[in-house]
Design an enzyme around this catalytic site. Structure first.
Site, PDB file in Angstrom:
ATOM      1  N   ARG A  61       0.839  -1.218   0.000  1.00 20.85           N
ATOM      2  CA  ARG A  61       0.000   0.000   0.000  1.00 20.85           C
ATOM      3  C   ARG A  61       0.867   1.259   0.000  1.00 20.85           C
ATOM      4  O   ARG A  61       0.549   2.241   0.682  1.00 20.85           O
ATOM      5  CB  ARG A  61      -0.947   0.034   1.201  1.00 20.85           C
ATOM      6  CG  ARG A  61      -1.963  -1.093   1.252  1.00 20.85           C
ATOM      7  CD  ARG A  61      -2.978  -0.999   0.126  1.00 20.85           C
ATOM      8  NE  ARG A  61      -4.063  -1.946   0.290  1.00 20.85           N
ATOM      9  CZ  ARG A  61      -4.044  -3.215  -0.175  1.00 20.85           C
ATOM     10  NH1 ARG A  61      -3.008  -3.675  -0.833  1.00 20.85           N
ATOM     11  NH2 ARG A  61      -5.102  -3.994   0.012  1.00 20.85           N
ATOM     12  N   SER A 107     -10.783  -0.799   3.115  1.00 18.51           N
ATOM     13  CA  SER A 107     -10.049  -0.908   4.394  1.00 18.51           C
ATOM     14  C   SER A 107      -9.657   0.492   4.840  1.00 18.51           C
ATOM     15  O   SER A 107      -9.006   1.224   4.096  1.00 18.51           O
ATOM     16  CB  SER A 107      -8.771  -1.731   4.215  1.00 18.51           C
ATOM     17  OG  SER A 107      -9.059  -3.024   3.761  1.00 18.51           O
ATOM     18  N   GLU A 136      -5.033   3.780   5.994  1.00 20.88           N
ATOM     19  CA  GLU A 136      -4.770   3.609   4.561  1.00 20.88           C
ATOM     20  C   GLU A 136      -5.431   4.744   3.785  1.00 20.88           C
ATOM     21  O   GLU A 136      -4.905   5.237   2.790  1.00 20.88           O
ATOM     22  CB  GLU A 136      -5.329   2.256   4.078  1.00 20.88           C
ATOM     23  CG  GLU A 136      -5.186   2.080   2.572  1.00 20.88           C
ATOM     24  CD  GLU A 136      -5.921   0.870   2.006  1.00 20.88           C
ATOM     25  OE1 GLU A 136      -5.691  -0.252   2.475  1.00 20.88           O
ATOM     26  OE2 GLU A 136      -6.711   1.072   1.075  1.00 20.88           O
TER      27      GLU A 136
HETATM   28  P1  FAD Z   1      -8.799   8.619  -5.192  1.00 26.32           P
HETATM   29  O1  FAD Z   1      -9.471   8.186  -3.954  1.00 26.32           O
HETATM   30  O2  FAD Z   1      -9.464   9.633  -6.035  1.00 26.32           O
HETATM   31  O3  FAD Z   1      -7.335   9.133  -4.821  1.00 26.32           O
HETATM   32  C1  FAD Z   1      -6.496   8.368  -3.985  1.00 26.32           C
HETATM   33  C2  FAD Z   1      -5.113   9.044  -3.927  1.00 26.32           C
HETATM   34  O4  FAD Z   1      -4.496   8.997  -5.209  1.00 26.32           O
HETATM   35  C3  FAD Z   1      -5.184  10.540  -3.574  1.00 26.32           C
HETATM   36  O5  FAD Z   1      -4.018  10.863  -2.835  1.00 26.32           O
HETATM   37  C4  FAD Z   1      -5.158  11.221  -4.925  1.00 26.32           C
HETATM   38  O6  FAD Z   1      -4.651  12.551  -4.855  1.00 26.32           O
HETATM   39  C5  FAD Z   1      -4.234  10.311  -5.714  1.00 26.32           C
HETATM   40  N1  FAD Z   1      -4.521  10.268  -7.156  1.00 26.32           N
HETATM   41  C6  FAD Z   1      -5.669   9.815  -7.736  1.00 26.32           C
HETATM   42  N2  FAD Z   1      -5.561   9.855  -9.078  1.00 26.32           N
HETATM   43  C7  FAD Z   1      -4.338  10.339  -9.352  1.00 26.32           C
HETATM   44  C8  FAD Z   1      -3.622  10.619 -10.556  1.00 26.32           C
HETATM   45  N3  FAD Z   1      -4.153  10.392 -11.766  1.00 26.32           N
HETATM   46  N4  FAD Z   1      -2.375  11.127 -10.450  1.00 26.32           N
HETATM   47  C9  FAD Z   1      -1.799  11.363  -9.240  1.00 26.32           C
HETATM   48  N5  FAD Z   1      -2.418  11.126  -8.069  1.00 26.32           N
HETATM   49  C10 FAD Z   1      -3.669  10.612  -8.123  1.00 26.32           C
HETATM   50  N6  FAD Z   1      -7.613  -0.725  -2.478  1.00 26.32           N
HETATM   51  C11 FAD Z   1      -6.799  -1.782  -2.621  1.00 26.32           C
HETATM   52  O7  FAD Z   1      -5.576  -1.611  -2.803  1.00 26.32           O
HETATM   53  N7  FAD Z   1      -7.274  -3.064  -2.577  1.00 26.32           N
HETATM   54  C12 FAD Z   1      -8.568  -3.348  -2.390  1.00 26.32           C
HETATM   55  O8  FAD Z   1      -8.963  -4.504  -2.359  1.00 26.32           O
HETATM   56  C13 FAD Z   1      -9.474  -2.251  -2.238  1.00 26.32           C
HETATM   57  N8  FAD Z   1     -10.786  -2.471  -2.035  1.00 26.32           N
HETATM   58  C14 FAD Z   1     -11.649  -1.423  -1.885  1.00 26.32           C
HETATM   59  C15 FAD Z   1     -13.014  -1.692  -1.701  1.00 26.32           C
HETATM   60  C16 FAD Z   1     -13.907  -0.658  -1.576  1.00 26.32           C
HETATM   61  C17 FAD Z   1     -15.379  -0.958  -1.393  1.00 26.32           C
HETATM   62  C18 FAD Z   1     -13.459   0.691  -1.652  1.00 26.32           C
HETATM   63  C19 FAD Z   1     -14.440   1.827  -1.576  1.00 26.32           C
HETATM   64  C20 FAD Z   1     -12.101   0.974  -1.823  1.00 26.32           C
HETATM   65  C21 FAD Z   1     -11.173  -0.094  -1.937  1.00 26.32           C
HETATM   66  N9  FAD Z   1      -9.800   0.133  -2.103  1.00 26.32           N
HETATM   67  C22 FAD Z   1      -8.941  -0.927  -2.280  1.00 26.32           C
HETATM   68  C23 FAD Z   1      -9.244   1.501  -2.085  1.00 26.32           C
HETATM   69  C24 FAD Z   1      -9.325   2.212  -3.468  1.00 26.32           C
HETATM   70  O9  FAD Z   1     -10.195   1.564  -4.320  1.00 26.32           O
HETATM   71  C25 FAD Z   1      -7.955   2.294  -4.146  1.00 26.32           C
HETATM   72  O10 FAD Z   1      -7.040   3.002  -3.319  1.00 26.32           O
HETATM   73  C26 FAD Z   1      -8.002   3.014  -5.485  1.00 26.32           C
HETATM   74  O11 FAD Z   1      -6.782   2.894  -6.157  1.00 26.32           O
HETATM   75  C27 FAD Z   1      -8.357   4.501  -5.355  1.00 26.32           C
HETATM   76  O12 FAD Z   1      -8.623   4.997  -6.653  1.00 26.32           O
HETATM   77  P2  FAD Z   1      -9.363   6.378  -6.874  1.00 26.32           P
HETATM   78  O13 FAD Z   1      -9.303   6.682  -8.330  1.00 26.32           O
HETATM   79  O14 FAD Z   1     -10.708   6.330  -6.269  1.00 26.32           O
HETATM   80  O15 FAD Z   1      -8.408   7.360  -6.079  1.00 26.32           O
HETATM   81  N1  EPU Z   2     -10.883 -10.652  10.101  1.00 23.88           N
HETATM   82  C1  EPU Z   2     -11.527 -10.734  11.318  1.00 23.88           C
HETATM   83  N2  EPU Z   2     -12.524  -9.850  11.556  1.00 23.88           N
HETATM   84  C2  EPU Z   2     -12.913  -8.900  10.670  1.00 23.88           C
HETATM   85  C3  EPU Z   2     -12.245  -8.809   9.424  1.00 23.88           C
HETATM   86  C4  EPU Z   2     -11.213  -9.710   9.154  1.00 23.88           C
HETATM   87  O1  EPU Z   2     -11.212 -11.565  12.142  1.00 23.88           O
HETATM   88  O2  EPU Z   2     -13.845  -8.150  10.963  1.00 23.88           O
HETATM   89  C5  EPU Z   2      -9.844 -11.650   9.775  1.00 23.88           C
HETATM   90  C6  EPU Z   2     -10.376 -12.629   8.713  1.00 23.88           C
HETATM   91  O3  EPU Z   2     -11.060 -13.695   9.299  1.00 23.88           O
HETATM   92  C7  EPU Z   2      -9.110 -13.080   8.041  1.00 23.88           C
HETATM   93  C8  EPU Z   2      -8.199 -11.852   8.146  1.00 23.88           C
HETATM   94  O4  EPU Z   2      -8.739 -11.016   9.168  1.00 23.88           O
HETATM   95  O5  EPU Z   2      -8.540 -14.124   8.758  1.00 23.88           O
HETATM   96  C9  EPU Z   2      -8.067 -11.080   6.833  1.00 23.88           C
HETATM   97  O6  EPU Z   2      -9.330 -10.620   6.397  1.00 23.88           O
HETATM   98  P1  EPU Z   2      -9.660 -10.407   4.841  1.00 23.88           P
HETATM   99  O7  EPU Z   2      -9.301 -11.629   4.056  1.00 23.88           O
HETATM  100  O8  EPU Z   2     -11.034  -9.874   4.747  1.00 23.88           O
HETATM  101  O9  EPU Z   2      -8.623  -9.319   4.367  1.00 23.88           O
HETATM  102  P2  EPU Z   2      -8.080  -7.999   5.031  1.00 23.88           P
HETATM  103  O10 EPU Z   2      -6.684  -8.228   5.487  1.00 23.88           O
HETATM  104  O11 EPU Z   2      -9.041  -7.460   6.029  1.00 23.88           O
HETATM  105  C10 EPU Z   2      -6.946  -7.125   2.858  1.00 23.88           C
HETATM  106  C11 EPU Z   2      -6.858  -5.820   2.151  1.00 23.88           C
HETATM  107  C12 EPU Z   2      -8.065  -5.623   1.264  1.00 23.88           C
HETATM  108  C13 EPU Z   2      -8.113  -6.746   0.243  1.00 23.88           C
HETATM  109  C14 EPU Z   2      -8.212  -8.070   0.987  1.00 23.88           C
HETATM  110  C15 EPU Z   2      -8.148  -9.254   0.054  1.00 23.88           C
HETATM  111  C16 EPU Z   2      -5.548  -4.313   3.497  1.00 23.88           C
HETATM  112  C17 EPU Z   2      -5.542  -3.146   4.428  1.00 23.88           C
HETATM  113  N3  EPU Z   2      -6.738  -4.730   3.097  1.00 23.88           N
HETATM  114  O12 EPU Z   2      -8.053  -7.029   3.766  1.00 23.88           O
HETATM  115  O13 EPU Z   2      -7.915  -4.383   0.579  1.00 23.88           O
HETATM  116  O14 EPU Z   2      -9.214  -6.593  -0.624  1.00 23.88           O
HETATM  117  O15 EPU Z   2      -7.103  -8.183   1.920  1.00 23.88           O
HETATM  118  O16 EPU Z   2      -6.852  -9.419  -0.420  1.00 23.88           O
HETATM  119  O17 EPU Z   2      -4.477  -4.800   3.121  1.00 23.88           O
HETATM  120  C18 EPU Z   2      -8.370  -2.052   0.741  1.00 23.88           C
HETATM  121  O18 EPU Z   2      -7.145  -1.886   0.724  1.00 23.88           O
HETATM  122  O19 EPU Z   2      -9.180  -1.102   0.771  1.00 23.88           O
HETATM  123  C19 EPU Z   2      -8.887  -3.404   0.724  1.00 23.88           C
HETATM  124  C20 EPU Z   2     -10.188  -3.684   0.791  1.00 23.88           C
END
Ligand code: FAD
Ligand code: EPU
Length: 338
Positions: A164, A238, A334
């Site tokens: 991240r 997250s 994050e």
């Molecule tokens: P924004 O929120 O608009 O911006 C994020 C940052 O990037 C800001 O600092 C912004 O200034 C900068 N930025 C954006 N675009 C540009 C650009 N073109 N040039 C320079 N800087 C820029 N993230 C994960 O890694 N893994 C996940 O599994 C994951 N799951 C998610 C699930 C949900 C339901 C949600 C809501 C979010 C999740 N995220 C996850 C977080 C998010 O989706 C990512 O961080 C994504 O890359 C953000 O993209 P955005 O375009 O919305 O960025």
């Molecule tokens: N867990 C709990 N309680 C909870 C949530 C999770 O006990 O309420 C335990 C689960 O049982 C599991 C472990 O924590 O054993 C990990 O949970 P999960 O697989 O849901 O993944 P996570 O670590 O919570 C990360 C990323 C996600 C990504 C998933 C899948 C981070 C901060 N988050 O979540 O990314 O989608 O793994 O790879 O690394 C994001 O960055 O926004 C994001 C959603």
């Protein structure tokens, strides 16, 4: 030329659905417009926010400056032996790029299906899920330096990717606007199904030789079952990173909490599941005013409809304090706080 708007609501532009206003707002759909904007008087006078899909941002107050929303479209690909280099405009929705690649049979990002946001933001925090990170397929990106309006190509090495993390969150924070990203994908895909939940779900469906399309479908379904849909419940995924601690600290925690969820991390360190730590502190699924944690995932903070950014932030601080008190582990956010 992009149209400059004044005093606009950012509520539709952040997935938390926080109702704040921006003083100025400009949407960029091509590089020419961006250069023109970067050469205008506003730059230097106004503080700037580069915005993609707003899915990793929590606004705690009005943004008293210029928001540049990057909406540059377009996907193209060039074959290179068994590889294909796919280049996408920064404004393309990340999951649209994933689905395009899956349909073309280009393997490598199917595990990153359904992550919200734009392609341009993907290198900023090196998005990751289900055993894959952007860095695994990243070839390069093109970015404009805000101070000079000049372009630079960033290679994999330049980006200094981590969990991240990238150079764009550190030394080069707020200095560049990414306009396109190139990924090196595989025309003869080798699926990555090491992540337990993917394996289990493929077995449930009796799929023994999964295609990238199967993996994409399974990952998408797992995500829908765990994470709230921002179109109905505001959230930014997250809220905290999974903390990485050293072995000595881990051994102390393990003695007291033998069932702690943990994974090996680089350099002999240990990654803890922040969701587990938060749940152990009694926060899973709780509602606190208009905010709270998601019932299926304690790591996701939500807006139940009328939360302010301040309210969500204060609630997140209560979580930080509680986890620190119980485990002596300091959670890091994050989500970008503005
Ligand atoms: P924004 O929120 O608009 O911006 C994020 C940052 O990037 C800001 O600092 C912004 O200034 C900068 N930025 C954006 N675009 C540009 C650009 N073109 N040039 C320079 N800087 C820029 N993230 C994960 O890694 N893994 C996940 O599994 C994951 N799951 C998610 C699930 C949900 C339901 C949600 C809501 C979010 C999740 N995220 C996850 C977080 C998010 O989706 C990512 O961080 C994504 O890359 C953000 O993209 P955005 O375009 O919305 O960025
Ligand atoms: N867990 C709990 N309680 C909870 C949530 C999770 O006990 O309420 C335990 C689960 O049982 C599991 C472990 O924590 O054993 C990990 O949970 P999960 O697989 O849901 O993944 P996570 O670590 O919570 C990360 C990323 C996600 C990504 C998933 C899948 C981070 C901060 N988050 O979540 O990314 O989608 O793994 O790879 O690394 C994001 O960055 O926004 C994001 C959603």
């Amino acid at each position: 030329m992009s149209v400059l708007q004044e005093s606009i609501s950012l509520k539709p532009y952040n997935t938390f659905g926080i109702p704040v206003n921006a003083r100025y707002f400009a949407e960029i759909v091509n590089e020419g417009d961006l250069v023109q904007l970067l050469n205008s008087d506003l730059i230097g006078e106004q503080k700037l926010l580069i915005l993609g899909g707003g899915s990793n941002i929590l606004f705690t107050e009005d943004f008293n400056g210029l928001v540049i929303k990057v909406s540059i479209p377009g996907i193209k690909s060039i074959e290179d032996g068994n590889d294909v280099v796919v280049t996408s405009g920064a404004g393309v929705v990340w999951n649209d790029l994933v689905q395009y690649c899956v349909q073309q049979g280009f393997g490598g990002i199917e595990n990153l299906s359904l992550i919200p946001g734009t392609v341009g933001a993907s290198p900023i925090q090196n998005i990751g899920a289900y055993g894959v990170e952007l860095k695994d397929v990243f070839e390069s990106c093109v970015a404009y330096e805000i101070a000079t309006a000049k372009t630079k190509v960033f290679t994999y090495k330049d980006c200094q990717f981590g969990y991240r993390d990238s150079i764009f969150k550190n030394e080069l924070k707020n200095q560049y606007i990414i306009t396109s990203v190139s990924l090196r994908l595989n025309k003869i895909p080798d699926v990555n199904i090491q992540y337990g939940a993917i394996k289990d779900e493929l077995a449930n469906r009796n799929i023994s030789s999964p295609t990238i399309s199967d993996v994409s479908a399974v990952v998408s379904d797992i995500r829908v079952s765990k994470l709230p849909d921002p179109s109905t419940i505001g959230n930014a995924g997250s809220f905290f990173k999974n903390p990485i601690i050293d072995q000595t600290q881990f051994d102390l925690i393990l003695k007291q909490f033998p069932e702690i969820v943990h994974y090996p991390a680089p350099n002999g360190r240990v990654k803890l599941a922040a969701g587990w730590l938060i749940e152990q502190c009694g926060f899973k699924g709780i509602i606190s005013g208009e905010t709270g944690t998601w019932r299926n995932q304690a790591l996701v903070l939500v807006n139940h409809g009328h939360a302010t950014g301040q309210e969500v932030y204060s609630f997140s601080e209560q979580i930080v304090v509680a986890v620190d008190a119980k485990f002596h582990v300091k959670l890091e956010r994050e989500v970008n706080i503005l």
